[in-house]
Write an enzyme that holds these catalytic residues in place. Sequence first.
Site, PDB file in Angstrom:
ATOM      1  N   ASP A   1      -0.273   1.570  -9.574  1.00 31.20           N
ATOM      2  CA  ASP A   1      -1.630   1.059  -9.332  1.00 31.20           C
ATOM      3  C   ASP A   1      -2.514   2.286  -9.201  1.00 31.20           C
ATOM      4  OD1 ASP A   1      -4.017   0.011  -8.390  1.00 31.20           O
ATOM      5  OD2 ASP A   1      -3.067  -1.323  -6.923  1.00 31.20           O
TER       6      ASP A   1
ATOM      7  N   ASP B   1      -9.663   0.283 -11.879  1.00 36.01           N
ATOM      8  CA  ASP B   1      -8.592  -0.104 -10.958  1.00 36.01           C
ATOM      9  C   ASP B   1      -7.567  -0.868 -11.779  1.00 36.01           C
ATOM     10  OD1 ASP B   1      -7.037  -0.856  -8.833  1.00 36.01           O
ATOM     11  OD2 ASP B   1      -8.532  -2.162  -7.887  1.00 36.01           O
TER      12      ASP B   1
ATOM     13  N   HIS C   1     -13.388  -1.198  -4.276  1.00 33.46           N
ATOM     14  CA  HIS C   1     -13.626  -2.523  -3.692  1.00 33.46           C
ATOM     15  C   HIS C   1     -15.133  -2.593  -3.515  1.00 33.46           C
ATOM     16  CE1 HIS C   1      -9.304  -2.475  -1.896  1.00 33.46           C
ATOM     17  NE2 HIS C   1      -9.315  -2.669  -3.194  1.00 33.46           N
TER      18      HIS C   1
ATOM     19  N   ARG D   1       3.076  -6.172 -10.286  1.00 38.58           N
ATOM     20  CA  ARG D   1       1.643  -6.527 -10.258  1.00 38.58           C
ATOM     21  C   ARG D   1       1.046  -6.086 -11.584  1.00 38.58           C
ATOM     22  NH1 ARG D   1       0.411  -4.598  -5.740  1.00 38.58           N
ATOM     23  NH2 ARG D   1      -0.527  -2.580  -6.180  1.00 38.58           N
TER      24      ARG D   1
ATOM     25  N   HIS E   1       0.812  -1.220   0.000  1.00 37.33           N
ATOM     26  CA  HIS E   1       0.000   0.000   0.000  1.00 37.33           C
ATOM     27  C   HIS E   1       0.846   1.271   0.000  1.00 37.33           C
ATOM     28  CE1 HIS E   1      -3.863  -2.174   1.550  1.00 37.33           C
ATOM     29  NE2 HIS E   1      -3.627  -2.357   0.274  1.00 37.33           N
TER      30      HIS E   1
ATOM     31  N   HIS F   1      -1.332 -11.500  -1.180  1.00 40.42           N
ATOM     32  CA  HIS F   1      -2.710 -10.983  -1.276  1.00 40.42           C
ATOM     33  C   HIS F   1      -3.547 -11.839  -2.212  1.00 40.42           C
ATOM     34  CE1 HIS F   1      -2.069  -9.026  -5.239  1.00 40.42           C
ATOM     35  NE2 HIS F   1      -0.901  -8.611  -4.785  1.00 40.42           N
TER      36      HIS F   1
ATOM     37  N   GLU G   1      -2.873  -5.608 -13.222  1.00 35.00           N
ATOM     38  CA  GLU G   1      -4.277  -5.614 -12.808  1.00 35.00           C
ATOM     39  C   GLU G   1      -5.182  -5.077 -13.910  1.00 35.00           C
ATOM     40  OE1 GLU G   1      -5.155  -2.969  -9.482  1.00 35.00           O
ATOM     41  OE2 GLU G   1      -6.997  -4.085  -9.063  1.00 35.00           O
TER      42      GLU G   1
HETATM   43  N1  GLY Z   1      -5.982  -0.241  -5.873  1.00 35.44           N
HETATM   44  C1  GLY Z   1      -6.541  -1.062  -4.914  1.00 35.44           C
HETATM   45  C2  GLY Z   1      -6.551  -2.461  -5.326  1.00 35.44           C
HETATM   46  O1  GLY Z   1      -5.902  -2.834  -6.284  1.00 35.44           O
HETATM   47  O2  GLY Z   1      -7.258  -3.256  -4.790  1.00 35.44           O
HETATM   48 MN    MN Z   2      -7.669  -3.876  -7.130  1.00 34.47          MN
HETATM   49 MN    MN Z   3      -5.375  -1.583  -7.860  1.00 38.35          MN
END
Ligand code: GLY
Ligand code: MN
Ligand code: MN
Length: 438
Positions: free
Chosen positions: A254, A265, A355, A400, A237, A344, A402
């Site tokens: 991110d 996101d 979220h 990461r 974070h 995670h 995403e």
């Molecule tokens: N940016 C928050 C997450 O990836 O969950």
């Molecule tokens: Mn996310």
């Molecule tokens: Mn994210």
Amino acid sequence: MSIYSQRRAALTRALGDSVAVIPAARHAVRNADTEYEFRQNSDFYYLTGLKEPDAVLIIAPHREREREVLFLRPRDRTAEIWNGKRVGIEGAVADYGFEAAYPIDELDAKLPDFLLGTASLHYGIGMDERLDRLVLDAVKEARHRVRRGGTAPLSFNEPGTLLHEMRLHKSAEELDCMRRAAAASLAGHEAGMRATRPGLWEYELEAVIEYNYRRAGAQDIAYPSIVAGGANATILHYNTNREQLRDGDLVLVDSGAEVDVYASDVTRTWPVNGKFSAEQRAIYDIVLRAQKAGIEHVRPGRSYNAYHDAAVRTLTEGLVDVGLLRGSIDELIETNKFFDFYPHRTGHWIGLDVHDVGRYKDADDSYRALEPGMVLTVEPGLYVQADLDVPDRWKGIGVRIEDDVLCTSSEPDVLTTAIPKEIADLEAIVGSDALARV
Ligand code: GLY
Ligand code: MN
Ligand code: MN
């Protein structure tokens, strides 16, 4: 009928004889007399489309009239000169489709009337102490009034049990907002990739990205951006974003745009100097394969957990291939050995909230099955912490990737697919328009 009226009608049907009380967000103090930027409560916005603070929606299906009522701030010439236009009581009826609306100051006096004749109340207790007090007093008053007959609420329910299931299944209008949020994120991430060079500061890259979200139509960011150079990427974070990007490091970004209150996101990781080192490339390649393996499981009927399991398996296999883990794949997974590198889960629902709301499990505690219209993130990563017992050349690498993925009746629909993530595409774009040295 507006989409908001349709949603209230759907909630009305689901409530049966219960009453729902849904508050707007309040202004939050940042310091002294300065407030944080206002952001509406997502449940309230979903049902009203109203972006003002100090309002409460009541849905009371058991009543003959005034089943949907909005309490809100009345028009006020002086306040509007200082702080901008208000919808007001008349506007709530004329433009927001409410049968009736009242000044928010009358809520405490009027709320007991709406509670008479119902046995249960849908209200999210514990979010706002002042409103909790007001609602509890109204319940007490309603119970007092029915001593000689009638009903008043005896039980409280989470509004989420009904409302959040509605929010979990995205309509065409909602998906349009989410696609526009993804398009703004594309503009920001690509501009960020082009601007990256050794010596740029993390906050400069953050500014380039967020500036381009706004230029592409976003009103806000969906959450504070993580712009993490080098080993900062191994802090999950990290969002102080105060350090300088170094030649030879990766940068993990991110960050997602918010458009018309819907989130995107997105995480991308790219080399600061435009070229992956051998170790960075090996880790990146594992994460990319895990992400693609996860996305393949975003299909109707699959367990919500299937995409996480698929990503974990691919990550674990990759870690064994490069010698960072040793042993049988099944055993490494069963004993959570991958956790040292991947602590995670692989994603979450996304929508109005980054979220987003909605159950992940059924009543029997097993993960629910995916259905068309659900949108989730697929975001595996690998993080080689400096204190792990591995060769130094791997240490400090954090990757990461995403994307936001819509479950359709057939193939997964990756809303953020246009944002580069293949190694060759990243190497081609990074630094192609580096900011002049400041
Ligand atoms: N940016 C928050 C997450 O990836 O969950
Ligand atoms: Mn996310
Ligand atoms: Mn994210």
